[in-house]
Design an enzyme around this catalytic site. Structure first.
Site, PDB file in Angstrom:
ATOM      1  N   ILE A  16       0.842  -1.186   0.000  1.00 34.23           N
ATOM      2  CA  ILE A  16       0.000   0.000   0.000  1.00 34.23           C
ATOM      3  C   ILE A  16       0.883   1.244   0.000  1.00 34.23           C
ATOM      4  CG2 ILE A  16      -1.795   1.267   1.273  1.00 34.23           C
ATOM      5  CD1 ILE A  16      -2.594  -1.349   2.578  1.00 34.23           C
ATOM      6  N   CYS A  17       0.569   2.209  -0.870  1.00 33.84           N
ATOM      7  CA  CYS A  17       1.299   3.464  -0.935  1.00 33.84           C
ATOM      8  C   CYS A  17       1.322   4.083   0.454  1.00 33.84           C
ATOM      9  CB  CYS A  17       0.603   4.361  -1.941  1.00 33.84           C
ATOM     10  SG  CYS A  17       1.247   6.021  -2.054  1.00 33.84           S
ATOM     11  N   PRO A  18       2.413   4.648   0.992  1.00 34.47           N
ATOM     12  CA  PRO A  18       3.716   4.793   0.357  1.00 34.47           C
ATOM     13  C   PRO A  18       4.730   3.705   0.719  1.00 34.47           C
ATOM     14  CG  PRO A  18       3.668   6.145   2.302  1.00 34.47           C
ATOM     15  CD  PRO A  18       2.393   5.357   2.284  1.00 34.47           C
ATOM     16  N   TYR A  19       4.253   2.541   1.175  1.00 34.12           N
ATOM     17  CA  TYR A  19       5.190   1.492   1.591  1.00 34.12           C
ATOM     18  C   TYR A  19       6.145   0.993   0.509  1.00 34.12           C
ATOM     19  CZ  TYR A  19       3.289   1.520   6.221  1.00 34.12           C
ATOM     20  OH  TYR A  19       2.930   1.922   7.484  1.00 34.12           O
TER      21      TYR A  19
ATOM     22  N   GLY B  90      -4.100   4.409   1.614  1.00 33.41           N
ATOM     23  CA  GLY B  90      -2.946   4.717   0.774  1.00 33.41           C
ATOM     24  C   GLY B  90      -3.331   5.476  -0.484  1.00 33.41           C
TER      25      GLY B  90
END
Lengths: 82, 340
Positions: A16-19, B90
């Protein structure tokens, strides 16, 4: 004869952004010395467009060579080496 | 028939969002972590064009401006909860919707969460709390929803001019110093394969916003782009079996289809299933986004892309609450650890 550099593979598909970006930076910090000395190469596989846009710029600024290969629909391999 | 324009505007909007990868959440992360201001620049362009465009159209009496209410506590709390939801999902609502078009099933789940949270707050178990919070802290000026113009007692065009100067100054200041070598590419490639520039993305969104305002008003809804507002009637129609279409109802599938087309042609489409943990996080995060948006009278699209250009005080406050919450959460999640 020079030993070939060890390829460290990092698969951040589905994160999942920003991961995707965070995980890549964390991995870089783990293997920083070996990456800078050329002993290791980092290969990041991602499905996240901001990753293939931000990571090359960021690592080129640090003096690395970066190649981006399109592996298929929504799949990129980012190769980071000295 | 005029409500079909909602679907067409959606197609255009979804296409541009995907071509520009215009997700305000990922844009803020890019700025915080990499000093990459791409989406921030695109947002400034979009707000600049829409602000001038909306006020021009209002002066020419093509549209009537309709800023959202300023609900005081509800605008701030709703915005902050929405921001929290964004950090779990996210993505912002625009991002959530266009990412569906790239084949990410997790964002369909987030969308269901958004619809559930939105419907709960609009008409469900959260409604009494919402009304109590909104009614007790609502701020009006001379019987209307406040704008910077009514707040400061200035002609709106003076504020439009001042803000335009500030936006242009910001765009110049955020210009990338090292010009990235633009690869040799055909017009087709630039349109469909390569990432759109912030200016192109932002200007296109601003113009789409202007078209949206005229079209939606003609269909009976006097407001430009929104997103959470469209999720709610869609879920309701599936739950009740009563399918009453509206401009906003049709905007959402339009965005998803427009995104799918853009993603497909650019080679960015792939069906991807989430794991269970991600699915649950998406549902919860989506719920917070939907609920928060209804408490604050709008999502990030409603406030940033449509409300701020109308100089709405409610939208400015909600926008600060949303992105203030995201900034704080991401600072403690990532930046502080990075420094240590």
């Amino acid at each position: 004869m020079e030993t070939k550099p060890e390829i460290i593979k990092l698969n951040i598909e589905g994160e999942i952004c920003p991961y995707p970006l965070i995980t890549t930076i964390k991995k870089y910090q783990e293997i920083k010395e070996n990456l800078e000395s050329g002993k290791r190469i980092l290969e990041v596989t991602t499905d996240h467009p901001p990753a293939y846009e931000n990571i090359p710029r960021e690592f080129r600024k640090k003096g690395f060579q970066v190649e981006v290969e399109k592996m298929g629909p929504a799949k990129w391999k980012i190769i980071i080496k000295k | 028939m005029i409500i079909l324009s909602g679907f067409i505007v959606g197609l255009l909007f979804g296409f541009v969002l995907t071509r520009g990868y215009f997700c305000q959440f990922s844009g803020l992360s890019d700025a915080l972590m990499f000093k990459n201001f791409r989406i921030i620049k695109a947002t400034i362009w979009a707000v600049l064009i829409a602000m001038i465009g909306f006020h021009l159209m209002a002066s020419l009496e093509i549209i009537t401006l309709n800023p959202k209410p300023f609900f005081g506590a509800a605008s701030i709390i709703g915005g902050a909860v929405f921001g929290l939801g964004m950090t779990l999902v996210g993505a912002c609502v625009g991002g959530t919707t266009f990412k569906m078009g790239t084949g990410l099933i997790s964002y369909f789940i987030a969308g269901i969460g958004i619809a559930l949270g939105g419907l709960s707050a609009a008409e469900g178990f959260l409604k009494p709390i919402r009304l109590a919070l909104q009614d007790t802290t609502k701020v009006m000026i001379k019987g209307a929803n406040p704008t910077l113009s009514s707040l400061l007692g200035l002609n709106p065009w003076i504020l439009v001019l001042i803000l335009a100067v500030i936006f242009i100054w910001l765009l110049l200041k955020l210009r990338t110093e090292e010009k990235e070598p633009r690869p040799e590419a055909t017009f087709f490639a630039r349109l469909f394969k390569l990432r759109w520039s912030p200016a192109l993305t932002g200007v296109a969104i601003g113009i789409i916003g202007m078209i949206a305002f005229v079209a939606s008003a003609a269909a009976g809804r006097n407001y430009p782009l929104g997103i959470v507002e469209g999720y709610i009637p869609i879920l309701k129609s599936f739950l009740t079996g009563s399918f009453t279409l509206s401009w906003m109802y049709l905007l959402i599938p339009g965005i998803i289809l427009g995104s799918t087309i853009a993603a497909f042609v650019a080679g960015e489409f792939r069906w991807r299933l989430p794991n269970w943990k991600t699915a649950v996080i998406m549902l919860i995060g989506g719920f917070l986004m939907g609920g928060g948006a209804v408490f604050a009278a709008g999502c990030n699209v409603t406030h940033i892309l449509s409300g701020i250009p109308q100089l709405s005080v409610g939208s400015i406050v909600s926008g600060i609450a949303i992105f203030g919450a995201v900034y704080l959460i991401d600072y403690f999640r990532f930046i502080r650890k990075k420094q240590s």
